[in-house]
Design a protein around this motif. Structure first.
Motif, PDB file in Angstrom:
ATOM      1  N   ILE A 138      -5.612   5.694   0.914  1.00  0.00           N
ATOM      2  CA  ILE A 138      -4.753   4.516   0.928  1.00  0.00           C
ATOM      3  C   ILE A 138      -4.847   3.859  -0.443  1.00  0.00           C
ATOM      4  O   ILE A 138      -5.911   3.388  -0.849  1.00  0.00           O
ATOM      5  N   ILE A 139      -3.743   3.863  -1.179  1.00  0.00           N
ATOM      6  CA  ILE A 139      -3.680   3.143  -2.451  1.00  0.00           C
ATOM      7  C   ILE A 139      -3.234   1.719  -2.155  1.00  0.00           C
ATOM      8  O   ILE A 139      -2.230   1.501  -1.479  1.00  0.00           O
ATOM      9  N   HIS A 140      -3.975   0.758  -2.650  1.00  0.00           N
ATOM     10  CA  HIS A 140      -3.673  -0.654  -2.414  1.00  0.00           C
ATOM     11  C   HIS A 140      -3.412  -1.331  -3.758  1.00  0.00           C
ATOM     12  O   HIS A 140      -4.283  -1.382  -4.616  1.00  0.00           O
ATOM     13  N   ILE A 151       0.847  -1.194   0.000  1.00  0.00           N
ATOM     14  CA  ILE A 151       0.000   0.000   0.000  1.00  0.00           C
ATOM     15  C   ILE A 151       0.883   1.245   0.000  1.00  0.00           C
ATOM     16  O   ILE A 151       2.068   1.189   0.336  1.00  0.00           O
ATOM     17  N   VAL A 152       0.274   2.360  -0.367  1.00  0.00           N
ATOM     18  CA  VAL A 152       0.887   3.672  -0.205  1.00  0.00           C
ATOM     19  C   VAL A 152      -0.166   4.583   0.430  1.00  0.00           C
ATOM     20  O   VAL A 152      -1.279   4.704  -0.092  1.00  0.00           O
ATOM     21  N   VAL A 153       0.184   5.196   1.535  1.00  0.00           N
ATOM     22  CA  VAL A 153      -0.710   6.135   2.210  1.00  0.00           C
ATOM     23  C   VAL A 153      -0.493   7.520   1.621  1.00  0.00           C
ATOM     24  O   VAL A 153       0.646   7.940   1.399  1.00  0.00           O
ATOM     25  N   ARG A 210      -1.813   2.230 -12.561  1.00  0.00           N
ATOM     26  CA  ARG A 210      -2.038   3.490 -11.863  1.00  0.00           C
ATOM     27  C   ARG A 210      -1.334   3.500 -10.510  1.00  0.00           C
ATOM     28  O   ARG A 210      -1.211   2.483  -9.852  1.00  0.00           O
ATOM     29  N   GLY A 211      -0.895   4.669 -10.097  1.00  0.00           N
ATOM     30  CA  GLY A 211      -0.333   4.841  -8.769  1.00  0.00           C
ATOM     31  C   GLY A 211       1.116   4.433  -8.614  1.00  0.00           C
ATOM     32  O   GLY A 211       1.700   4.640  -7.548  1.00  0.00           O
ATOM     33  N   ARG A 212       1.713   3.865  -9.649  1.00  0.00           N
ATOM     34  CA  ARG A 212       3.077   3.341  -9.497  1.00  0.00           C
ATOM     35  C   ARG A 212       4.082   4.456  -9.209  1.00  0.00           C
ATOM     36  O   ARG A 212       5.068   4.243  -8.512  1.00  0.00           O
ATOM     37  N   GLN A 213       3.842   5.683  -9.747  1.00  0.00           N
ATOM     38  CA  GLN A 213       4.778   6.775  -9.500  1.00  0.00           C
ATOM     39  C   GLN A 213       4.818   7.130  -8.024  1.00  0.00           C
ATOM     40  O   GLN A 213       5.885   7.462  -7.488  1.00  0.00           O
ATOM     41  N   LYS A 214       3.663   7.068  -7.346  1.00  0.00           N
ATOM     42  CA  LYS A 214       3.617   7.317  -5.901  1.00  0.00           C
ATOM     43  C   LYS A 214       4.512   6.318  -5.169  1.00  0.00           C
ATOM     44  O   LYS A 214       5.247   6.672  -4.242  1.00  0.00           O
ATOM     45  N   TRP A 215       4.422   5.058  -5.566  1.00  0.00           N
ATOM     46  CA  TRP A 215       5.221   4.017  -4.922  1.00  0.00           C
ATOM     47  C   TRP A 215       6.707   4.314  -5.110  1.00  0.00           C
ATOM     48  O   TRP A 215       7.483   4.260  -4.156  1.00  0.00           O
ATOM     49  N   TRP A 216       7.093   4.648  -6.328  1.00  0.00           N
ATOM     50  CA  TRP A 216       8.502   4.904  -6.603  1.00  0.00           C
ATOM     51  C   TRP A 216       8.986   6.185  -5.916  1.00  0.00           C
ATOM     52  O   TRP A 216      10.147   6.274  -5.503  1.00  0.00           O
ATOM     53  N   THR A 275     -14.134   3.417  -0.022  1.00  0.00           N
ATOM     54  CA  THR A 275     -13.036   2.876  -0.815  1.00  0.00           C
ATOM     55  C   THR A 275     -11.868   3.861  -0.924  1.00  0.00           C
ATOM     56  O   THR A 275     -10.799   3.490  -1.410  1.00  0.00           O
ATOM     57  N   ASP A 276     -12.039   5.092  -0.448  1.00  0.00           N
ATOM     58  CA  ASP A 276     -10.894   6.000  -0.341  1.00  0.00           C
ATOM     59  C   ASP A 276      -9.827   5.406   0.569  1.00  0.00           C
ATOM     60  O   ASP A 276      -8.641   5.714   0.429  1.00  0.00           O
ATOM     61  N   TYR A 277     -10.257   4.572   1.516  1.00  0.00           N
ATOM     62  CA  TYR A 277      -9.325   3.956   2.455  1.00  0.00           C
ATOM     63  C   TYR A 277      -8.811   2.599   1.977  1.00  0.00           C
ATOM     64  O   TYR A 277      -8.080   1.929   2.695  1.00  0.00           O
TER      65      TYR A 277
END
Length: 382
Positions: A217-219, A98-100, A234-240, A188-190
């Motif tokens: 919370i991105i899961h 996850i990424v918060v 989607r969201g992979r840039q946040k993780w990196w 689902t935002d969480y």
């Protein structure tokens, strides 16, 4: 999932948590993570209110095997949390993938309405009874679980499913055991599923997956993770971003977020209705009291609250509003009509009490009383 991938995901999850939250007790339930991982993390958290705990458990407690390619035995530990952490009243369980992206305090304030657990819809299985809610994020009322003996009941549920050749992965177990009627539905935002949407073939499911515009919370659900070479996820840039971010940089990001949580109380009187109640209700919001004249001792004493800061002899038109989120007009006597016009001109939202509002001033909110004003600020700014 390999050990190195798990450690990478875990590091990203922890850094994203501390970037938006403080006073965290993060319990990493595990069987074999090296002590150096926790030592180094906590060394960097020494001067903060955050702590990462190495919570070892015996692998024999995890006697089940889901036999899924990307689900391991440790996944079952989430079902034992109220017993594994007997000193805690409420726990937010998070998968490591996850990424918060926001503050999560709200989850420790909301009522579960008598339910033992809160979970968000899993859009792949939202029409089913057995797998409706995703177990990657679970808000657990540990006291109620202990009172009702739910951990032992869940263990029996697993054994029953294995015996009868039913799906016995952790998500199926918790859904089957609690059913619809005992699960509080979280937004689902969480638990915004970014990952399994790659596999969402039906238009109905695609529509559900694309609805996340304010994910807290991105899961990264499913077999595909952002560390893999899937550029369309989607969201992979946040993780990196968090992968390359140091712990200190994550802590600085939290500080910068707090600086932005400032509201300005503009006043021409020492009688500001509800200011003490507001300061106590929102310890993480800074209240800047600004007056165009010298202030009385009564106002100066408000500085005794750690989140109240008084500034005197400040003219409204010459103040720096770059970090101000909103204006509160709480003064009960002297007119602030001219300043209110100026705040409208520069586009700052104004909140006040209904009986103090001017007819031709635009307000973000007009409250009926202090309780109403607190609720409005909680919804909009906290």
């Amino acid at each position: 999932m390999t050990k190195i991938q798990y450690i990478n995901d875990l590091s990203v999850a922890i850094k994203s948590l501390i970037a938006y939250n403080d006073s965290l007790h993060i319990y990493v339930v595990n069987t074999d993570i090296s002590s150096e991982f926790f030592l180094k993390f906590n060394e960097q958290l020494t001067n903060t209110n955050n702590r990462v705990f190495d919570w070892k458990i015996d692998e024999n407690e995890l006697k089940w095997d889901a036999s899924f390619e990307y689900i391991s035995k440790i996944s079952y530990a989430r079902l034992l949390i109220p017993d594994l952490l007997p000193h805690l009243k409420r726990v937010l369980y998070l998968d490591c993938d996850i990424v918060v992206t926001d503050n999560l305090d709200r989850l420790f304030e909301i009522s579960l309405e008598g339910n033992p657990i809160g979970m968000a819809i899993d859009w792949f299985y939202f029409n089913t009874k057995d797998n409706r809610y995703n177990s990657g994020v679970m808000l657990i009322d540990c006291e109620l679980w202990r009172e009702k003996g739910y951990v032992e009941g869940i263990k029996k549920e697993v054994d029953k499913r294995l015996k009868n050749n039913l799906k016995a992965d952790d998500q199926s177990v918790v859904n089957g055991f609690f059913n619809y009627t005992h699960i509080f539905e979280l937004s689902t935002d969480y638990n915004a599923a970014y990952g399994s949407d790659i596999l969402a073939f039906s238009e109905e499911i695609k529509e559900k997956f694309t609805a996340h515009n304010s994910a807290k919370i991105i899961h990264f659900t499913g077999p595909y993770k952002p560390s893999a070479s899937k550029p369309f996820m989607r969201g992979r840039q946040k993780w990196w971003d968090f992968y390359f971010m140091s712990v200190n940089e994550a802590l600085q990001l939290y500080v910068s977020q707090q600086i932005k949580k400032q509201v300005l109380v503009y006043t021409r009187t020492e009688n500001m209705r509800g200011i003490v109640e507001l300061a106590q209700a929102f310890p993480k919001i800074n209240f800047l009291i600004v007056a165009p004249t010298k202030v009385s001792l009564k106002v100066l004493k408000l500085n005794q609250h750690p989140n109240v800061f008084v500034k005197s002899n400040v003219r409204a038109r010459y103040y720096d509003y770059s970090n101000i989120k909103a204006i509160l007009m709480l003064g009960e006597e002297e007119s602030t009509y001219e300043e209110s016009q100026y705040f409208n001109e520069i586009g700052l939202p104004i909140l006040t009490y209904r009986d103090l509002a001017y007819k031709d001033i635009i307000y973000e909110y007009q409250a009926d009383g202090i309780a109403d004003l607190i609720a409005a600020i909680k919804e909009k700014y906290s």
